[in-house]
Design an enzyme around this catalytic site. Structure first.
Site, PDB file in Angstrom:
ATOM      1  N   ASP A  35       0.824  -1.342  -0.005  1.00 25.60           N
ATOM      2  CA  ASP A  35       0.094  -0.159   0.022  1.00 25.60           C
ATOM      3  C   ASP A  35       0.811   1.182   0.172  1.00 25.60           C
ATOM      4  OD1 ASP A  35      -2.403   1.591   0.140  1.00 25.60           O
ATOM      5  OD2 ASP A  35      -2.731   1.385   1.963  1.00 25.60           O
ATOM      6  N   HIS A  80       2.399   3.293  -8.941  1.00 23.71           N
ATOM      7  CA  HIS A  80       2.260   2.034  -9.249  1.00 23.71           C
ATOM      8  C   HIS A  80       3.470   1.480  -9.934  1.00 23.71           C
ATOM      9  CE1 HIS A  80      -1.825   2.497  -7.482  1.00 23.71           C
ATOM     10  NE2 HIS A  80      -2.278   3.139  -8.616  1.00 23.71           N
ATOM     11  N   LEU A 125      10.669 -20.694  -4.432  1.00 22.63           N
ATOM     12  CA  LEU A 125       9.465 -19.909  -3.506  1.00 22.63           C
ATOM     13  C   LEU A 125       8.278 -19.871  -4.403  1.00 22.63           C
ATOM     14  CD1 LEU A 125       9.947 -16.533  -1.876  1.00 22.63           C
ATOM     15  CD2 LEU A 125       8.565 -16.511  -3.982  1.00 22.63           C
TER      16      LEU A 125
HETATM   17  C1  IPE Z   1      -5.646  -2.715  -0.197  1.00 22.55           C
HETATM   18  O1  IPE Z   1      -5.076  -1.480  -0.215  1.00 22.55           O
HETATM   19  C2  IPE Z   1      -5.545  -3.249  -1.434  1.00 22.55           C
HETATM   20  C3  IPE Z   1      -4.126  -3.543  -2.045  1.00 22.55           C
HETATM   21  C4  IPE Z   1      -3.177  -3.219  -1.621  1.00 22.55           C
HETATM   22  C5  IPE Z   1      -4.299  -4.259  -3.467  1.00 22.55           C
HETATM   23  P1  IPE Z   1      -6.181  -0.349  -0.534  1.00 22.55           P
HETATM   24  O2  IPE Z   1      -5.464   1.216  -0.552  1.00 22.55           O
HETATM   25  O3  IPE Z   1      -7.121  -0.447  -1.387  1.00 22.55           O
HETATM   26  O4  IPE Z   1      -6.969  -0.353   0.879  1.00 22.55           O
HETATM   27  P2  IPE Z   1      -7.888   0.735   1.846  1.00 22.55           P
HETATM   28  O5  IPE Z   1      -9.164   1.058   0.818  1.00 22.55           O
HETATM   29  O6  IPE Z   1      -7.000   2.151   2.028  1.00 22.55           O
HETATM   30  O7  IPE Z   1      -8.261   0.228   2.661  1.00 22.55           O
HETATM   31  C1  IPE Z   2      -1.573   0.325  -3.277  1.00 23.80           C
HETATM   32  O1  IPE Z   2      -1.273   1.661  -3.457  1.00 23.80           O
HETATM   33  C2  IPE Z   2      -1.816  -0.167  -4.734  1.00 23.80           C
HETATM   34  C3  IPE Z   2      -3.281  -0.859  -5.046  1.00 23.80           C
HETATM   35  C4  IPE Z   2      -4.334  -0.769  -4.065  1.00 23.80           C
HETATM   36  C5  IPE Z   2      -3.639  -1.189  -6.177  1.00 23.80           C
HETATM   37  P1  IPE Z   2      -2.480   2.753  -3.503  1.00 23.80           P
HETATM   38  O2  IPE Z   2      -3.064   2.825  -4.920  1.00 23.80           O
HETATM   39  O3  IPE Z   2      -3.667   2.234  -2.435  1.00 23.80           O
HETATM   40  O4  IPE Z   2      -1.878   3.812  -2.864  1.00 23.80           O
HETATM   41  P2  IPE Z   2      -2.442   4.768  -1.649  1.00 23.80           P
HETATM   42  O5  IPE Z   2      -2.933   4.075  -0.822  1.00 23.80           O
HETATM   43  O6  IPE Z   2      -3.492   5.692  -2.442  1.00 23.80           O
HETATM   44  O7  IPE Z   2      -1.354   5.847  -1.536  1.00 23.80           O
HETATM   45 MG    MG Z   3      -3.982   2.433  -0.622  1.00 25.01          MG
END
Ligand code: IPE
Ligand code: IPE
Ligand code: MG
Length: 251
Positions: free
Chosen positions: A25, A42, A136
């Site tokens: 995240d 990303h 792995l």
């Molecule tokens: C969780 O992250 C999903 C992934 C890392 C793929 P999100 O960014 O979607 O989660 P919330 O919405 O902050 O809970």
């Molecule tokens: C995690 O990073 C990737 C996915 C959930 C696909 P985010 O896109 O949720 O990044 P933040 O949380 O907005 O910083």
């Molecule tokens: Mg996120």
């Protein structure tokens, strides 16, 4: 066989957890902090993933599960969803051969129905190509939601009962676990979430009953081997009691 008799190769730098699951995240915030578009976060996240899988293999971790796209991520703008799908396509096309060469076995959990057909094919091909590898295991949680997984399991169990193949009294924890998307994969010992958020966001709810949770403020694109080692170090300080009075040692 005593520890001293173990062959050198069986002694990793430290005793690694067997299964590490990661909620990757913070890509968007990493980008925003630099005035870059979210997609750049990303993209850099994919590089962090490559580093982390390599490091996990070197550290002797047997299973790594990565949360790459949640069932709830469909609520994002269509353009970002398109970019995330594009990154998955590119990751499989660019990295699968290398993963296969490194003896990595790829597994995929999550709902495949409703995904674009070329993505389903890429996921299936990745599993098929690497299924005999014994290095792995990389479990890719894609279009994954834990409640959805549990609901799928419940539907299939109900079907077994309706067909008379299973008695209601025989529906045990093991039965339910056996209907999860990757029933042969052991429960995660350690779940790491990056970016400072402290929640599971519908990730591995069944399997995480006794997982240790480590939260790090690092945004996912900055995650690397030292960050992984730090999380494992924190994990190793924990006492895993599983409801008993004595800490269970081991991974
Ligand atoms: C969780 O992250 C999903 C992934 C890392 C793929 P999100 O960014 O979607 O989660 P919330 O919405 O902050 O809970
Ligand atoms: C995690 O990073 C990737 C996915 C959930 C696909 P985010 O896109 O949720 O990044 P933040 O949380 O907005 O910083
Ligand atoms: Mg996120």
């Amino acid at each position: 066989m005593s520890e001293a008799e173990l062959p050198q190769s069986a002694t990793p730098p430290f005793k690694a957890p067997r299964h590490v699951a990661i909620i990757m995240d913070g890509n968007g915030r990493w980008a925003a902090a630099r005035g870059l578009p979210r997609v750049e976060g990303h993209r850099r996240g994919v590089e962090a993933l490559r580093r982390t899988v390599r490091a996990a293999g070197e550290l002797g971790i047997a299973y790594v599960t990565i949360f790459s796209f949640s069932a709830e991520n469909w609520s994002r703008p269509a353009a970002e969803i398109g970019e995330l799908m594009g990154l998955l396509r590119r990751f499989i096309r660019n990295d699968l051969a290398e993963l296969h060469k490194s003896n990595v076995r790829v597994r995929v959990v999550g709902e495949r129905q409703g995904l674009e057909s070329d993505i389903v094919r890429l996921l299936t091909d990745a599993e098929e190509l690497t299924k005999s590898n014994d290095g792995l295991t990389l479990v890719v949680a894609f279009n994954y939601g834990a409640r959805q997984e549990i609901a799928r399991a419940a539907r299939r169990i109900a079907e077994e009962v309706a067909q008379g193949r299973l008695a209601p009294a025989d529906v045990t924890m093991d039965t339910i676990g056996g209907f999860m998307d990757a029933p042969d994969v052991p429960d995660p010992d350690l779940i790491i979430r990056t970016s400072g958020e402290q929640r599971l966001s519908n990730f591995l709810l069944w399997q995480s009953a006794y997982s240790e949770l480590v939260f790090t403020p690092t945004y996912w694109p900055d995650f690397d081997r030292p960050a992984l080692e730090a999380a494992i170090g924190e994990y190793q300080q924990r006492e895993r009691r599983f409801g008993g009075l004595v800490a269970k040692t081991g991974s």
